[in-house]
Design an enzyme around this catalytic site. Structure first.
Site, PDB file in Angstrom:
ATOM      1  N   THR A   1      -8.987  -8.909  -3.625  1.00 23.13           N
ATOM      2  CA  THR A   1      -9.515  -7.555  -3.766  1.00 23.13           C
ATOM      3  C   THR A   1      -8.732  -6.474  -3.004  1.00 23.13           C
ATOM      4  O   THR A   1      -8.982  -5.283  -3.201  1.00 23.13           O
ATOM      5  CB  THR A   1     -10.978  -7.510  -3.283  1.00 23.13           C
TER       6      THR A   1
ATOM      7  N   PRO B   1     -13.891 -15.904 -14.443  1.00 23.50           N
ATOM      8  CA  PRO B   1     -12.945 -15.368 -15.422  1.00 23.50           C
ATOM      9  C   PRO B   1     -12.847 -13.840 -15.398  1.00 23.50           C
ATOM     10  O   PRO B   1     -13.755 -13.159 -14.942  1.00 23.50           O
ATOM     11  CB  PRO B   1     -13.602 -15.784 -16.745  1.00 23.50           C
TER      12      PRO B   1
ATOM     13  N   ALA C   1       0.833  -1.204   0.000  1.00 21.21           N
ATOM     14  CA  ALA C   1       0.000   0.000   0.000  1.00 21.21           C
ATOM     15  C   ALA C   1       0.868   1.256   0.000  1.00 21.21           C
ATOM     16  O   ALA C   1       0.660   2.181  -0.798  1.00 21.21           O
ATOM     17  CB  ALA C   1      -0.933  -0.008   1.212  1.00 21.21           C
TER      18      ALA C   1
ATOM     19  N   ILE D   1      -5.496  -5.366  -2.931  1.00 20.38           N
ATOM     20  CA  ILE D   1      -4.625  -4.435  -3.656  1.00 20.38           C
ATOM     21  C   ILE D   1      -5.493  -3.522  -4.527  1.00 20.38           C
ATOM     22  O   ILE D   1      -5.210  -2.333  -4.694  1.00 20.38           O
ATOM     23  CB  ILE D   1      -3.562  -5.205  -4.474  1.00 20.38           C
TER      24      ILE D   1
ATOM     25  N   LYS E   1      -2.657 -14.011 -14.933  1.00 27.86           N
ATOM     26  CA  LYS E   1      -3.835 -14.558 -14.248  1.00 27.86           C
ATOM     27  C   LYS E   1      -5.073 -14.228 -15.067  1.00 27.86           C
ATOM     28  O   LYS E   1      -5.374 -13.053 -15.300  1.00 27.86           O
ATOM     29  CB  LYS E   1      -3.922 -13.945 -12.838  1.00 27.86           C
TER      30      LYS E   1
ATOM     31  N   VAL F   1       2.286 -11.083   2.230  1.00 24.60           N
ATOM     32  CA  VAL F   1       1.389 -11.866   1.369  1.00 24.60           C
ATOM     33  C   VAL F   1       0.647 -10.860   0.477  1.00 24.60           C
ATOM     34  O   VAL F   1       0.857  -9.660   0.591  1.00 24.60           O
ATOM     35  CB  VAL F   1       0.382 -12.710   2.187  1.00 24.60           C
TER      36      VAL F   1
ATOM     37  N   ALA G   1      -2.001 -12.319  -5.489  1.00 27.95           N
ATOM     38  CA  ALA G   1      -2.927 -12.473  -6.615  1.00 27.95           C
ATOM     39  C   ALA G   1      -3.653 -11.150  -6.794  1.00 27.95           C
ATOM     40  O   ALA G   1      -4.046 -10.514  -5.814  1.00 27.95           O
ATOM     41  CB  ALA G   1      -3.932 -13.584  -6.323  1.00 27.95           C
TER      42      ALA G   1
ATOM     43  N   VAL H   1       2.913   9.426  18.228  1.00 23.35           N
ATOM     44  CA  VAL H   1       2.157  10.235  17.265  1.00 23.35           C
ATOM     45  C   VAL H   1       1.599  11.428  18.026  1.00 23.35           C
ATOM     46  O   VAL H   1       1.002  11.273  19.087  1.00 23.35           O
ATOM     47  CB  VAL H   1       1.004   9.419  16.633  1.00 23.35           C
TER      48      VAL H   1
HETATM   49  C1  LIG Z   1      -3.558 -14.063   4.343  1.00 25.55           C
HETATM   50  C2  LIG Z   1      -3.611 -12.901   3.404  1.00 25.55           C
HETATM   51  C3  LIG Z   1      -3.616 -13.110   2.040  1.00 25.55           C
HETATM   52  C4  LIG Z   1      -3.712 -12.026   1.150  1.00 25.55           C
HETATM   53  N1  LIG Z   1      -3.781 -12.247  -0.188  1.00 25.55           N
HETATM   54  C5  LIG Z   1      -4.010 -11.193  -1.022  1.00 25.55           C
HETATM   55  C6  LIG Z   1      -4.138 -11.368  -2.412  1.00 25.55           C
HETATM   56  O1  LIG Z   1      -4.006 -12.472  -2.937  1.00 25.55           O
HETATM   57  N2  LIG Z   1      -4.396 -10.280  -3.174  1.00 25.55           N
HETATM   58  C7  LIG Z   1      -4.532  -9.029  -2.642  1.00 25.55           C
HETATM   59  O2  LIG Z   1      -4.820  -8.082  -3.366  1.00 25.55           O
HETATM   60  N3  LIG Z   1      -4.338  -8.833  -1.330  1.00 25.55           N
HETATM   61  C8  LIG Z   1      -4.097  -9.866  -0.515  1.00 25.55           C
HETATM   62  N4  LIG Z   1      -3.909  -9.644   0.813  1.00 25.55           N
HETATM   63  C9  LIG Z   1      -3.839  -8.284   1.308  1.00 25.55           C
HETATM   64  C10 LIG Z   1      -2.472  -7.696   0.993  1.00 25.55           C
HETATM   65  O3  LIG Z   1      -1.456  -8.469   1.580  1.00 25.55           O
HETATM   66  C11 LIG Z   1      -2.385  -6.270   1.502  1.00 25.55           C
HETATM   67  O4  LIG Z   1      -3.502  -5.553   1.099  1.00 25.55           O
HETATM   68  C12 LIG Z   1      -1.169  -5.589   0.947  1.00 25.55           C
HETATM   69  O5  LIG Z   1      -0.029  -6.359   1.162  1.00 25.55           O
HETATM   70  C13 LIG Z   1      -0.997  -4.252   1.570  1.00 25.55           C
HETATM   71  O6  LIG Z   1      -0.520  -4.380   2.870  1.00 25.55           O
HETATM   72  P1  LIG Z   1      -0.148  -3.049   3.605  1.00 25.55           P
HETATM   73  O7  LIG Z   1       0.876  -2.336   2.799  1.00 25.55           O
HETATM   74  O8  LIG Z   1      -1.399  -2.336   3.939  1.00 25.55           O
HETATM   75  O9  LIG Z   1       0.475  -3.534   5.002  1.00 25.55           O
HETATM   76  P2  LIG Z   1       1.912  -4.179   5.376  1.00 25.55           P
HETATM   77  O10 LIG Z   1       2.472  -5.003   4.289  1.00 25.55           O
HETATM   78  O11 LIG Z   1       1.726  -4.837   6.705  1.00 25.55           O
HETATM   79  O12 LIG Z   1       2.856  -2.920   5.547  1.00 25.55           O
HETATM   80  C14 LIG Z   1       2.812  -2.133   6.715  1.00 25.55           C
HETATM   81  C15 LIG Z   1       3.996  -1.193   6.709  1.00 25.55           C
HETATM   82  O13 LIG Z   1       3.885  -0.322   7.814  1.00 25.55           O
HETATM   83  C16 LIG Z   1       5.124  -0.271   8.479  1.00 25.55           C
HETATM   84  N5  LIG Z   1       4.907   0.047   9.885  1.00 25.55           N
HETATM   85  C17 LIG Z   1       3.956  -0.460  10.717  1.00 25.55           C
HETATM   86  N6  LIG Z   1       4.100   0.070  11.955  1.00 25.55           N
HETATM   87  C18 LIG Z   1       5.147   0.930  11.896  1.00 25.55           C
HETATM   88  C19 LIG Z   1       5.801   1.748  12.841  1.00 25.55           C
HETATM   89  N7  LIG Z   1       5.442   1.812  14.132  1.00 25.55           N
HETATM   90  N8  LIG Z   1       6.858   2.475  12.425  1.00 25.55           N
HETATM   91  C20 LIG Z   1       7.284   2.452  11.112  1.00 25.55           C
HETATM   92  N9  LIG Z   1       6.696   1.670  10.190  1.00 25.55           N
HETATM   93  C21 LIG Z   1       5.647   0.919  10.571  1.00 25.55           C
HETATM   94  C22 LIG Z   1       5.724  -1.644   8.274  1.00 25.55           C
HETATM   95  O14 LIG Z   1       7.101  -1.662   8.466  1.00 25.55           O
HETATM   96  C23 LIG Z   1       5.339  -1.890   6.823  1.00 25.55           C
HETATM   97  O15 LIG Z   1       6.277  -1.268   5.980  1.00 25.55           O
HETATM   98  C24 LIG Z   1      -3.767 -10.717   1.680  1.00 25.55           C
HETATM   99  C25 LIG Z   1      -3.708 -10.508   3.059  1.00 25.55           C
HETATM  100  C26 LIG Z   1      -3.630 -11.585   3.930  1.00 25.55           C
HETATM  101  C27 LIG Z   1      -3.589 -11.339   5.404  1.00 25.55           C
END
Ligand SMILES: Cc1cc2nc3c(=O)[nH]c(=O)nc-3n(C[C@H](O)[C@H](O)[C@H](O)COP(=O)(O)OP(=O)(O)OC[C@H]3O[C@@H](n4cnc5c(N)ncnc54)[C@H](O)[C@@H]3O)c2cc1C
Length: 501
Positions: free
Chosen positions: A344, A96, A15, A346, A78, A47, A50, A188
């Site tokens: 969904t 599909p 994200a 991403i 895909k 993770v 997809a 914060v």
């Molecule tokens: C089991 C599972 C399967 C998934 N499969 C899919 C899929 O197939 N397709 C899909 O679209 N999505 C999927 N997702 C969702 C997907 O993984 C996330 O939407 C995507 O990775 C985005 O994650 P994020 O960046 O929000 O969070 P994260 O990857 O957790 O990143 C969080 C960031 O915040 C930072 N951070 C947190 N706290 C602090 C702090 N105190 N100080 C400094 N930095 C901090 C961390 O270091 C990290 O860089 C899945 C999720 C799960 C749980």
């Protein structure tokens, strides 16, 4: 600072770096300063491999080169998701990224199929869909751009390595002026007057102030959830899976151009083929299976050697009551999570980014109309995805405690209404924007045993014999068209070969 609006992105997972890349691509650096804070010590969720076809739109929006991006992320193509054992044990169908058949006169193809299906003269719906037939043959080609050609009736998404994708975007965004600050945020600070976020403090003692904060901190939801106290609307009574165990395995011969989701006793298992490995996971309801039993079930159902120890993740289905509160916008897991059955998350990051860019304030004072609009759109997206996911759960045999629970639960009225309308005459109300379109609903309804009892009257126009002829001709055209597609593995190794990891 020179009158620029100071944007601080907290978090460097998928994200955070998607948001940073979009800012680098589209914001004028004379008017906006963008910094991203992340902690390697905390790491990312790791993770999320997809995707949906909209990711290609996002990459195009940034101006990424597809081959370079795919090679850098060990990606494959895909064409949809294969659902195994959903509905009843032994069933399989593909949802599909494409359309069924072609429109005929006033009515859409599905209405004609529904009519022929009731008369007993139709083949399975899925035989009339080019990307499904291509996917089942493990083949792939790019759409050819000709609107009259059935080989153009699809779009595609990617399977990718989530860690490599964030790294790729980081390189890309840093090269375009995004400043990265490494370190853990330990505090914060809020503004005493209006409660907005004023600054964050890093473990090093550095203070990072900003005008607009983008919370991409993952499940912690450090700013929106923890600091601004915006709660989670809990949907776990509808989507009871709350855990996943994930493990990579060695790449197998089955290099499928689709994700597989296999229903299991307490949830379901994903399989995502990448160039260097296969991603696997078991999403489950912890009420119905222990972590150890889920890990054992996962390891017993891999098609290659496990490459690491299984890793357990916890989550809760739901979304934050507001994705934008004060001067903080949450994206990704910080804003909510609906389980990964339809890939969904991403996509939801992407929607949040596009709306943030459209509604971006020009100055620190934020017109309340901006968050109101952002929250309205995101709420609609979440609600629709939620209903679509619940449909997968409800239309099943009640063959284990989890499935007894979900097949007898009270549904949201919006979904109940959709199911009734579909059963009646196969109607699927379409949305102008957003997920999911009629083809997706038709695929899951029919794939899981919900078929219309009657067809749309507009589909009466063709005589039976002509309709049967057209259906036969269409499936023959599709089968012929698939012959010009290439083996998926061969296509990928020519188009975007990734270096050995
Ligand atoms: C089991 C599972 C399967 C998934 N499969 C899919 C899929 O197939 N397709 C899909 O679209 N999505 C999927 N997702 C969702 C997907 O993984 C996330 O939407 C995507 O990775 C985005 O994650 P994020 O960046 O929000 O969070 P994260 O990857 O957790 O990143 C969080 C960031 O915040 C930072 N951070 C947190 N706290 C602090 C702090 N105190 N100080 C400094 N930095 C901090 C961390 O270091 C990290 O860089 C899945 C999720 C799960 C749980």
């Amino acid at each position: 600072m020179s009158g620029r609006l100071d944007i601080v992105i907290v978090g460097g997972g998928t994200a955070g770096w998607m948001c940073a890349a979009a800012c680098a691509a589209k914001l004028d650096p004379r008017r906006y300063r963008v910094r991203l804070l992340e902690s390697e010590e905390i790491g990312t969720v790791g993770v999320g491999e997809a995707t949906l076809p909209q990711m290609k739109d996002f990459n195009d929006f940034l101006g990424l080169d597809e081959r370079e991006f795919m090679a850098a992320t060990q990606a494959s193509f895909k064409l949809g998701i294969e659902f195994v054992n959903w509905g009843r044990q032994g069933d399989r169908y593909i949802h599909p990224f494409g359309t069924f058949g072609r429109p005929v006169g006033e009515a859409d193809f599905f209405s004609y199929w529904a009519r022929a299906n009731i008369a007993g003269t139709a083949a399975p719906l899925f035989d009339y869909c080019f990307p499904i037939v291509m996917a089942k043959a493990d083949r792939f080609m790019l759409p050819n751009g000709n609107p009259d050609d059935v080989r153009n009736a699809f779009s595609y998404a990617y399977h990718l390595d989530a860690f490599l994708y964030a790294r790729f975007l980081r390189r890309w965004a840093e090269a375009r002026g995004i400043e990265r600050v490494e370190g853990r945020i330990v505090d914060v600070e809020r503004d005493g007057e209006d409660g907005r976020i004023a600054a964050v403090t890093m473990a090093s003692g550095a203070r990072v102030a900003g005008d607009l904060f983008i919370d991409c901190s993952g499940f912690r939801s450090l700013l929106l959830g923890q600091t601004l106290d915006v709660g989670l609307e809990d949907w776990s009574h509808w989507l009871p899976c709350d855990s996943a165990v994930a493990v990579p395995s060695a790449r197998s011969d089955a290099f499928t151009p689709y994700t597989r989701a296999t229903r299991r006793s307490a949830g379901w298992q994903w399989r995502i083929p990448l160039q260097h490995r296969t991603g696997n996971g078991y999403v489950y309801a912890s009420r119905h299976i222990s972590d150890d039993a889920a890990a054992a079930a996962l390891l017993a159902n891999l098609d290659g050697e496990a490459l690491a120890d299984p890793r357990v993740l916890r989550f809760k289905a739901g979304k934050r009551h507001q994705g934008w509160s004060h001067n903080c916008i949450a994206m990704g897991l910080a804003g909510g999570f609906l389980e990964p059955l339809e890939s969904t998350s991403i996509y939801l990051v992407q929607v949040a980014i596009m709306h943030m860019l459209t509604l971006l304030p020009a100055e620190p004072a934020i017109d309340p109309a901006l968050p109101a609009e952002f929250n309205r759109v995101l709420d609609i997206e979440y609600d629709r995805i939620r209903d679509f996911l619940i449909l997968h759960y409800v239309a099943n045999a009640a063959d284990a405690p989890l499935w007894e629970q979900v097949t007898s639960m009270k549904l949201p009225d919006t979904l109940r209404d959709r199911i009734d309308r579909f059963r009646h005459r196969g109607h699927v109300p379409a949305y102008r924007d957003g997920l999911f379109g009629p083809t997706s609903w038709q695929a899951v309804f029919v794939g899981q045993g919900i078929v219309p009892q009657a067809a749309d009257r507009l589909a009466d126009i063709l005589p039976d014999a002509v309709l049967a002829e057209r259906l036969d001709a269409l499936s023959a055209t599709i089968a012929y068209g698939v012959q010009s597609a290439r083996d998926h593995a061969a296509f990928v190794s020519d188009y975007c070969p990734a270096p050995a990891p």
